[in-house]
Scaffold this motif. Sequence first.
Motif, PDB file in Angstrom:
ATOM      1  N   VAL B  72       0.831  -1.207   0.000  1.00 32.23           N
ATOM      2  CA  VAL B  72       0.000   0.000   0.000  1.00 32.23           C
ATOM      3  C   VAL B  72       0.869   1.262   0.000  1.00 32.23           C
ATOM      4  O   VAL B  72       0.692   2.152  -0.828  1.00 32.23           O
ATOM      5  CB  VAL B  72      -0.946   0.014   1.232  1.00 32.23           C
ATOM      6  CG1 VAL B  72      -1.661   1.352   1.353  1.00 32.23           C
ATOM      7  CG2 VAL B  72      -1.954  -1.133   1.136  1.00 32.23           C
ATOM      8  N   PRO B  74       3.696   3.732  -0.823  1.00 33.25           N
ATOM      9  CA  PRO B  74       4.478   3.760  -2.065  1.00 33.25           C
ATOM     10  C   PRO B  74       5.990   3.779  -1.861  1.00 33.25           C
ATOM     11  O   PRO B  74       6.726   3.466  -2.801  1.00 33.25           O
ATOM     12  CB  PRO B  74       4.017   5.067  -2.733  1.00 33.25           C
ATOM     13  CG  PRO B  74       3.538   5.926  -1.618  1.00 33.25           C
ATOM     14  CD  PRO B  74       3.005   5.018  -0.566  1.00 33.25           C
ATOM     15  N   TYR B 239      -2.991   6.578   3.645  1.00 34.52           N
ATOM     16  CA  TYR B 239      -3.320   5.566   2.632  1.00 34.52           C
ATOM     17  C   TYR B 239      -4.427   4.634   3.111  1.00 34.52           C
ATOM     18  O   TYR B 239      -4.429   4.176   4.249  1.00 34.52           O
ATOM     19  CB  TYR B 239      -2.083   4.740   2.280  1.00 34.52           C
ATOM     20  CG  TYR B 239      -0.948   5.593   1.797  1.00 34.52           C
ATOM     21  CD1 TYR B 239      -1.057   6.305   0.606  1.00 34.52           C
ATOM     22  CD2 TYR B 239       0.220   5.715   2.544  1.00 34.52           C
ATOM     23  CE1 TYR B 239      -0.014   7.120   0.171  1.00 34.52           C
ATOM     24  CE2 TYR B 239       1.267   6.511   2.116  1.00 34.52           C
ATOM     25  CZ  TYR B 239       1.140   7.216   0.931  1.00 34.52           C
ATOM     26  OH  TYR B 239       2.157   8.026   0.502  1.00 34.52           O
ATOM     27  N   ASP B 244      -5.780   2.166  -1.924  1.00 37.64           N
ATOM     28  CA  ASP B 244      -4.419   2.578  -2.276  1.00 37.64           C
ATOM     29  C   ASP B 244      -3.465   1.407  -2.490  1.00 37.64           C
ATOM     30  O   ASP B 244      -2.248   1.603  -2.578  1.00 37.64           O
ATOM     31  CB  ASP B 244      -3.864   3.525  -1.200  1.00 37.64           C
ATOM     32  CG  ASP B 244      -4.571   4.871  -1.213  1.00 37.64           C
ATOM     33  OD1 ASP B 244      -4.829   5.378  -2.317  1.00 37.64           O
ATOM     34  OD2 ASP B 244      -4.894   5.396  -0.125  1.00 37.64           O
ATOM     35  N   LEU B 245      -3.998   0.211  -2.561  1.00 42.51           N
ATOM     36  CA  LEU B 245      -3.161  -0.943  -2.925  1.00 42.51           C
ATOM     37  C   LEU B 245      -2.640  -0.755  -4.341  1.00 42.51           C
ATOM     38  O   LEU B 245      -3.425  -0.505  -5.264  1.00 42.51           O
ATOM     39  CB  LEU B 245      -4.016  -2.226  -2.855  1.00 42.51           C
ATOM     40  CG  LEU B 245      -3.460  -3.464  -3.567  1.00 42.51           C
ATOM     41  CD1 LEU B 245      -2.179  -3.949  -2.882  1.00 42.51           C
ATOM     42  CD2 LEU B 245      -4.498  -4.589  -3.590  1.00 42.51           C
ATOM     43  N   ASN B 246      -1.330  -0.883  -4.505  1.00 43.21           N
ATOM     44  CA  ASN B 246      -0.758  -0.818  -5.850  1.00 43.21           C
ATOM     45  C   ASN B 246      -0.308  -2.222  -6.242  1.00 43.21           C
ATOM     46  O   ASN B 246       0.858  -2.589  -6.115  1.00 43.21           O
ATOM     47  CB  ASN B 246       0.406   0.175  -5.882  1.00 43.21           C
ATOM     48  CG  ASN B 246       0.836   0.488  -7.312  1.00 43.21           C
ATOM     49  OD1 ASN B 246       0.647  -0.325  -8.220  1.00 43.21           O
ATOM     50  ND2 ASN B 246       1.413   1.658  -7.514  1.00 43.21           N
ATOM     51  N   LYS B 249       2.416  -2.658  -9.069  1.00 44.24           N
ATOM     52  CA  LYS B 249       3.774  -2.360  -8.602  1.00 44.24           C
ATOM     53  C   LYS B 249       4.299  -3.484  -7.703  1.00 44.24           C
ATOM     54  O   LYS B 249       5.452  -3.905  -7.825  1.00 44.24           O
ATOM     55  CB  LYS B 249       3.752  -1.027  -7.840  1.00 44.24           C
ATOM     56  CG  LYS B 249       5.137  -0.542  -7.434  1.00 44.24           C
ATOM     57  CD  LYS B 249       5.042   0.805  -6.706  1.00 44.24           C
ATOM     58  CE  LYS B 249       6.352   1.110  -5.998  1.00 44.24           C
ATOM     59  NZ  LYS B 249       6.189   2.149  -4.980  1.00 44.24           N
ATOM     60  N   TRP B 250       3.456  -3.955  -6.797  1.00 46.60           N
ATOM     61  CA  TRP B 250       3.916  -5.008  -5.879  1.00 46.60           C
ATOM     62  C   TRP B 250       4.257  -6.275  -6.663  1.00 46.60           C
ATOM     63  O   TRP B 250       5.283  -6.904  -6.428  1.00 46.60           O
ATOM     64  CB  TRP B 250       2.872  -5.305  -4.793  1.00 46.60           C
ATOM     65  CG  TRP B 250       3.470  -6.180  -3.725  1.00 46.60           C
ATOM     66  CD1 TRP B 250       4.179  -5.749  -2.635  1.00 46.60           C
ATOM     67  CD2 TRP B 250       3.471  -7.609  -3.676  1.00 46.60           C
ATOM     68  NE1 TRP B 250       4.624  -6.829  -1.897  1.00 46.60           N
ATOM     69  CE2 TRP B 250       4.207  -7.982  -2.516  1.00 46.60           C
ATOM     70  CE3 TRP B 250       2.954  -8.612  -4.479  1.00 46.60           C
ATOM     71  CZ2 TRP B 250       4.420  -9.317  -2.149  1.00 46.60           C
ATOM     72  CZ3 TRP B 250       3.155  -9.943  -4.120  1.00 46.60           C
ATOM     73  CH2 TRP B 250       3.881 -10.292  -2.965  1.00 46.60           C
ATOM     74  N   THR B 262      -1.948 -10.246  -4.116  1.00 46.45           N
ATOM     75  CA  THR B 262      -2.670  -8.970  -4.131  1.00 46.45           C
ATOM     76  C   THR B 262      -4.186  -9.155  -4.275  1.00 46.45           C
ATOM     77  O   THR B 262      -4.951  -8.281  -3.875  1.00 46.45           O
ATOM     78  CB  THR B 262      -2.112  -8.046  -5.232  1.00 46.45           C
ATOM     79  OG1 THR B 262      -2.038  -8.770  -6.459  1.00 46.45           O
ATOM     80  CG2 THR B 262      -0.715  -7.557  -4.877  1.00 46.45           C
TER      81      THR B 262
END
Lengths: 283, 283
Positions: B72, B74, B239, B244-246, B249-250, B262
């Motif tokens: 979450v 960044p 967040y 706001d979980l990315n 990207k993860w 995820t």
Amino acid sequence: MELWYTEKHTDSVKFSIQVDRQLYSGQSEFQRIDVFDSKEFGRFLTLDGYMMLTEKDEFIYHEMMVHVPMAVHPAVKRVLIIGGGDGGAIRELVRYPTVEHIDLVEIDELVVEVCKKHLPQTACCFNDPRVHLHFEDGLRYIRHCEDEYDLIIVDSTDPFGPGEGLFTKEFYGNCYKALKADGIMVNQHESAFYADDAIAMQRAHKRIVQSFLISKVYQAHIPTYPSGHWLFGFASKKYHPTADLNGVKWNALGLKTRYYNTRLHAGCFALPNYVEEMLRDAE
Amino acid sequence: MELWYTEKHTDSVKFSIQVDRQLYSGQSEFQRIDVFDSKEFGRFLTLDGYMMLTEKDEFIYHEMMVHVPMAVHPAVKRVLIIGGGDGGAIRELVRYPTVEHIDLVEIDELVVEVCKKHLPQTACCFNDPRVHLHFEDGLRYIRHCEDEYDLIIVDSTDPFGPGEGLFTKEFYGNCYKALKADGIMVNQHESAFYADDAIAMQRAHKRIVQSFLISKVYQAHIPTYPSGHWLFGFASKKYHPTADLNGVKWNALGLKTRYYNTRLHAGCFALPNYVEEMLRDAE
């Protein structure tokens, strides 16, 4: 004195519940049946010594077995329950006014009798006029059904003892045949954590995948089952378990539940990686 | 002979593991420390007799404590771990190259020593140059921190014994102060199923809500903890845990995990109704 019920979750793991009294103990043609009363879990039912349900956490199992498919299928009228002699699945199903007919096929009539007497919390709705009891082998019953049910709930015991034949390819193939063109089957799927349970889970999954186009697995936290991490199979001819969830419609029904909700419905199909890998290995 | 470790999950519920050998038993200034070896769970650590971790299922706890906030936020550079002397949270954190500095504040130096010797599976990464060990009371340590950390992980024991003070309003308020303006705190939250655990969970949640604008709870299946249904608190200044979980990207990091993913990240915040009600009652 102290009286303890103990179930071996594996050869080297035990789960024990202090018992107030044993309310019933009997032997049917098929299995040993016991009912106990306890402080922590209220009354609980065991078959051949294995935990089937407790008054404290049975709502989790029964809500997840019933409301997940009911929130996906748009018009369930005819339902078949294989097993489920405790009445818990029936209790959740009869809450839907649109359900017209429920066949419950339980091999062991004594289970139903004992539950009616000692477990009224689940065995409360056998008298609903839509419910039809059949005391026979589910494996045989299903052979003669075709294009008949919108929903089949396989609420079996573990895959040893009388429930054994229910985990076969033939059985799931017959369930497929017994379902209408948009039917759904839900199957109690054991667990992925302990090795023996995981083998049973993989076997059931493999056989379901062979019959059903859509075959997904979902999970719930059931504290009195081995590992507490229990799985269910969602097998379907047409509807996808999350893409076809109609949350607005289900919530409009106004059913009060203690575990299930439509947010959790989507979430419970998101499985841990180690479970996903086991399922992929089985497919 | 048979040797069994038993933990009472409540006064009338026991969970027992057959033990091969006791590898260590000692008494520190703070608590009794034991390490056992077992067939089913591998090695396991208990503090004052309470299960802390087993080699078989500790990955679930540690992955869920670390990867949820890391997916979450960044840009986590500075991390504080309160407790966590087994090293499991550190092991997951040092996998992120962007993490620059980890302070681990463990009250009991003997726990770290024992884990280094007997539990190398978790205590593998204390030598990472980014890791800084502080053997002192987390409650005191945190009082002097301000605007310093991107992430705080409260990996405490249960809220009795040495972990007791960590479940207070003062402590969580100090965590808030110690975090930067977009910081996240994750807290092990006990469980909602058994009454005493549920009280601890509600108390922790209530106190966190008083300090943090965003305060959500997520769940995991941890078979060796009471009920197997374990909760974590996600408290945040900025967040949101799922909005706001990315995930992209993860996933691009390519970290191999056995529980966390995820999809599950989003799913684990969907709680059963009875847990949601307890949380609302506490707020």
